[in-house]
Design an enzyme around this catalytic site. Structure first.
Site, PDB file in Angstrom:
ATOM      1  N   TYR A 174     -11.799  31.596   8.099  1.00  0.00           N
ATOM      2  CA  TYR A 174     -12.312  32.838   7.534  1.00  0.00           C
ATOM      3  C   TYR A 174     -13.803  32.991   7.863  1.00  0.00           C
ATOM      4  CZ  TYR A 174      -7.830  33.067   5.122  1.00  0.00           C
ATOM      5  OH  TYR A 174      -6.491  33.128   4.848  1.00  0.00           O
ATOM      6  N   GLY A 319      -1.018  21.678  -4.469  1.00  0.00           N
ATOM      7  CA  GLY A 319      -0.870  23.119  -4.358  1.00  0.00           C
ATOM      8  C   GLY A 319       0.541  23.593  -4.597  1.00  0.00           C
ATOM      9  N   ARG A 320       1.341  23.578  -3.529  1.00  0.00           N
ATOM     10  CA  ARG A 320       2.719  24.061  -3.662  1.00  0.00           C
ATOM     11  C   ARG A 320       3.517  23.206  -4.645  1.00  0.00           C
ATOM     12  NH1 ARG A 320       4.310  24.403   2.537  1.00  0.00           N
ATOM     13  NH2 ARG A 320       2.576  22.952   2.730  1.00  0.00           N
ATOM     14  N   CYS A 346       9.320  23.670   2.105  1.00  0.00           N
ATOM     15  CA  CYS A 346      10.263  24.540   2.824  1.00  0.00           C
ATOM     16  C   CYS A 346       9.629  25.847   3.280  1.00  0.00           C
ATOM     17  CB  CYS A 346      11.471  24.830   1.940  1.00  0.00           C
ATOM     18  SG  CYS A 346      11.103  25.894   0.528  1.00  0.00           S
ATOM     19  N   CYS A 349       7.609  29.915  -0.270  1.00  0.00           N
ATOM     20  CA  CYS A 349       6.492  30.608  -0.926  1.00  0.00           C
ATOM     21  C   CYS A 349       5.639  31.356   0.100  1.00  0.00           C
ATOM     22  CB  CYS A 349       5.636  29.623  -1.721  1.00  0.00           C
ATOM     23  SG  CYS A 349       5.067  28.183  -0.779  1.00  0.00           S
ATOM     24  N   GLU A 414      32.966  19.352  -8.713  1.00  0.00           N
ATOM     25  CA  GLU A 414      32.472  19.212  -7.342  1.00  0.00           C
ATOM     26  C   GLU A 414      33.488  18.429  -6.531  1.00  0.00           C
ATOM     27  OE1 GLU A 414      31.182  18.992  -3.819  1.00  0.00           O
ATOM     28  OE2 GLU A 414      30.069  20.272  -5.226  1.00  0.00           O
ATOM     29  N   GLN A 422      25.095  21.529   0.666  1.00  0.00           N
ATOM     30  CA  GLN A 422      24.498  21.600   1.999  1.00  0.00           C
ATOM     31  C   GLN A 422      23.196  20.805   2.100  1.00  0.00           C
ATOM     32  OE1 GLN A 422      25.543  23.489   4.841  1.00  0.00           O
ATOM     33  NE2 GLN A 422      27.480  23.906   3.804  1.00  0.00           N
ATOM     34  N   LYS A 432      14.204  14.954   5.660  1.00  0.00           N
ATOM     35  CA  LYS A 432      15.235  14.297   4.857  1.00  0.00           C
ATOM     36  C   LYS A 432      14.612  13.538   3.687  1.00  0.00           C
ATOM     37  CE  LYS A 432      19.385  11.429   5.287  1.00  0.00           C
ATOM     38  NZ  LYS A 432      20.278  10.720   6.232  1.00  0.00           N
ATOM     39  N   ALA A 459      38.411  21.980  -8.013  1.00  0.00           N
ATOM     40  CA  ALA A 459      38.921  22.704  -9.177  1.00  0.00           C
ATOM     41  C   ALA A 459      40.029  23.687  -8.799  1.00  0.00           C
ATOM     42  CB  ALA A 459      37.784  23.457  -9.850  1.00  0.00           C
TER      43      ALA A 459
END
Length: 656
Positions: A174, A319-320, A346, A349, A414, A422, A432, A459
């Site tokens: 900046y 932070g995140r 990921c 955000c 489950e 996933q 990972k 189920a």
């Protein structure tokens, strides 16, 4: 476990902080359309103060709304009208014993004309940022002096608003960073040329703030001590700048790195190791005596404790991690580390705010929506009812978690032998490890809350009805998406699940991997490492849109180093027994790629086998997450959270 260094008091100038945890400034898009403080912005920061954070530094705040904006809904502090809202924000944070600074900012050449009503952006010199692609106008000497005063006056308003200190944004490419950098500053007046001249703009700002706000008002500087840009600031120059600033009398350095032109080092993807840039703060701390704050993908309490214990920094910015879990500090102090919802990098955000939405989190559906979800409405114990959740992926687990917290009896079916869906298929090594944090968290939550989890159980309608449920939430996820091309049903065509679940392994074969996204890159890498000759045919999918361009290029580079043939400009036409046929859409020219096997990794499509049959038997059946076709961790988590949060209302609306 008690973390004596994390929860030791610390000082920045004359200010005492209750612990060593700092929330760094991060843009949220929660301000009003004119940059005003909103109730939602206050609630967002208040939640992090309530969670035990020692110091909160409010996101980059504009000191010149005419030319200096860096964001669509950026908080502003360039007018006295901004003070009352800031005063409310400071009071909200102070209630919990936290301290609060504001970061004052001007974007310079990292603004763009659409943000400033079509005007040409400004900078120290007419040197464009490659990431922005606009040529800036060089500021006149008189304009530079006006900007010095605007920074100083903004700091005066910070103090008037009841804040505890101010951070001057001299990092991330900046305006101030541009003056400091020999790559961006080619001026020949008193603000360019020599090291001292390049420092002058920031020096005058600091001395001006000191003169107006007093010696006891803490002033810190955020600094990119390495821009990772050719010809820019490197660590040696960063050290020299840090020492110069200490001699000017600043109270602390917030050590960072990168610019828009090296943005992958500025906002790390999942491919970066935890705390990878702590070494920068460690090197700066060797040459200064003022407090040093380190930052960068730091998530685990013991990792933070080690940084402090080893003297690598005086404070640690999370932070995140505080977007994902506002109670990071509180849970750590209370020995509830397993309950921390750790950020997995990921970038959900970042992608959210870049799309002009408010800040959102793939793990914490309440982030940026604190006013909507202030308190869980718990049902009376006497009215506790049975709810069935089918599917142990992120959406189903989040629904089960919230329902249990509200007082329902929850049974979760489950079909696999483990929870996570996933999420268990992530195989890029660094990512990972981060995903394992979240898998550990969700499994711990199910145990902690005593959710009735039935693994290895697919189920049926009869199983569900036998429990006489008040409501059923179907989170049955998705199945691999396959392209509609000739040959897709041939025996040598496999899905990414076949590979990741090791249904089929390959060595020393010619293989084409088709698709995009992190899963596809991971498969191509894994097959190449196993000695296969791999062609990666990139077909853009919904999953690929969640990967930033810098991350995508980094992944391509990794594959090329493994001798993977990366093809990004062709479309798949058909699959043959010994090859795949591709076409260049620009020319229509086709080519044949020899392949003994083909792997398709193009994301998922909804899988929802129970809804119709269940709705024939009962009311209050709801589908969520990937089973509705959402296809991302963030969307599945949000859907599970929201449906569980409002269950009583949507049940009522369906005629219960």
């Amino acid at each position: 476990m008690y973390y004596q260094n994390i929860f030791k008091e610390g000082k920045i100038g004359s200010l005492t902080l209750k612990n060593r945890i700092v929330m760094p400034p991060m843009g949220t898009n929660l301000a009003g359309f004119e940059g005003e403080v909103t109730d939602q912005l206050i609630a967002y920061y208040e939640e992090r103060a309530k969670g035990g954070t020692g110091l909160i530094i409010v996101e980059f705040t504009c000191i010149d709304y005419e030319y200096g904006k860096g964001f669509v809904r950026q908080v502003r502090l360039d007018d006295d009208r901004c003070v009352p809202g800031m005063f409310r924000l400071a009071n909200a944070v102070h209630k919990y014993g936290a301290k609060i600074f504001i970061q004052i900012h001007h974007a310079g050449r990292q603004s763009n004309s659409t943000l400033i009503n079509g005007k040409q952006i400004v900078a120290p010199s007419s040197v464009p940022s490659a990431a922005v692609g606009e040529v800036p106008r060089e500021l006149t000497t008189a304009e530079v002096k006006v900007l010095v005063n605007k920074f100083v006056q903004a700091a005066v308003r910070v103090k008037q608003s009841g804040f505890d200190g101010v951070e001057v944004h001299g990092a991330h490419g900046y305006l101030i960073n541009q003056f400091l950098s020999p790559e961006a500053n080619l001026r020949t007046d008193e603000y360019g040329g020599s090291f001292e001249n390049r420092m002058r703009f920031l020096e005058e700002i600091i001395l001006g703030i000191r003169g107006k706000c007093g010696e006891d008002f803490p002033v810190t500087v955020r600094l990119s001590v390495d821009e990772f840009v050719e010809g820019g600031i490197d660590l040696n120059l960063g050290k020299e700048i840090a020492q110069y600033l200490e001699n000017l009398g600043i109270d602390g350095l917030h050590v960072s790195c990168g610019t828009y032109d090296s943005s992958d080092t500025l906002i790390e993807s999942p491919l970066f190791e935890q705390g990878w840039r702590v070494y920068l703060a460690e090197e700066i701390k060797k040459v200064v005596n003022i407090p040093v704050i380190t930052v960068g993908s730091i998530r685990e309490p013991q990792f933070v404790e080690n940084i402090l214990a080893e003297g690598k920094a005086d404070f640690v910015a999370i932070g995140r991690g505080l977007i994902a879990d506002p109670e990071w500090a509180k849970k750590t102090k209370e020995g509830r580390e397993a309950e921390i919802r750790k950020c997995i990098n990921c970038l959900h955000c970042i992608h959210s705010v870049n799309r002009n939405l408010h800040v959102r989190c793939s793990l914490n559906a309440g982030a940026g929506r604190e006013l909507e979800f202030q308190e869980l409405k718990c049902i009376p114990a006497a009215e506790s009812r049975q709810v069935v959740v089918v599917g142990g992926g992120p959406g189903g687990i989040e629904a089960a978690r919230v329902l249990k917290l509200k007082g329902y009896n929850v049974t979760l079916f489950e079909k696999d032998n483990k929870l996570g869906g996933q999420l268990n298929l992530v195989d890029e090594p660094t990512y990972k490890k981060k995903m394992a944090w979240h898998l550990d968290y969700i499994r711990n939550e199910m145990n902690r809350l005593n959710v009735d989890v039935r693994l290895n159980t697919e189920a049926t309608v009869q199983d569900i009805l036998a429990l006489n449920p008040y409501a059923v939430l179907l989170a049955t996820g998705g199945v691999p998406c396959l392209p509609h091309v000739e040959g897709i049903d041939l025996g040598h065509v496999y899905t990414y699940e076949d590979i990741k679940l090791q249904v089929r392994g390959f060595t020393n074969q010619k293989i084409t991997v088709i698709g995009s996204g992190l899963s596809c890159h991971g498969i191509a890498r894994r097959l190449a490492e196993a000695g296969n000759q791999v062609t990666y045919l990139e077909i853009l999918t919904k999953a690929s849109r969640r990967i930033g361009q810098d991350t995508r290029l980094r992944l391509h580079h990794k594959l090329k180093r493994l001798n993977v043939d990366v093809i990004t400009t062709h479309q798949l036409v058909k699959i043959l027994p010994e090859s795949v046929v591709v076409e260049d859409p620009a020319t229509g020219k086709q080519a044949e790629i020899e392949s003994k096997n083909v792997i398709v990794a193009m994301g998922i499509v909804a899988y929802n086998p129970l809804e119709k049959a269940l709705k024939n038997e009962m009311d209050n059946v709801f589908v969520l997450g990937d089973a509705l076709g959402y296809g991302s961790l963030g969307e599945a988590t949000r859907d599970g959270f929201e449906k569980a949060y409002v269950l009583e209302s949507i049940v009522t609306n369906t005629g219960e």
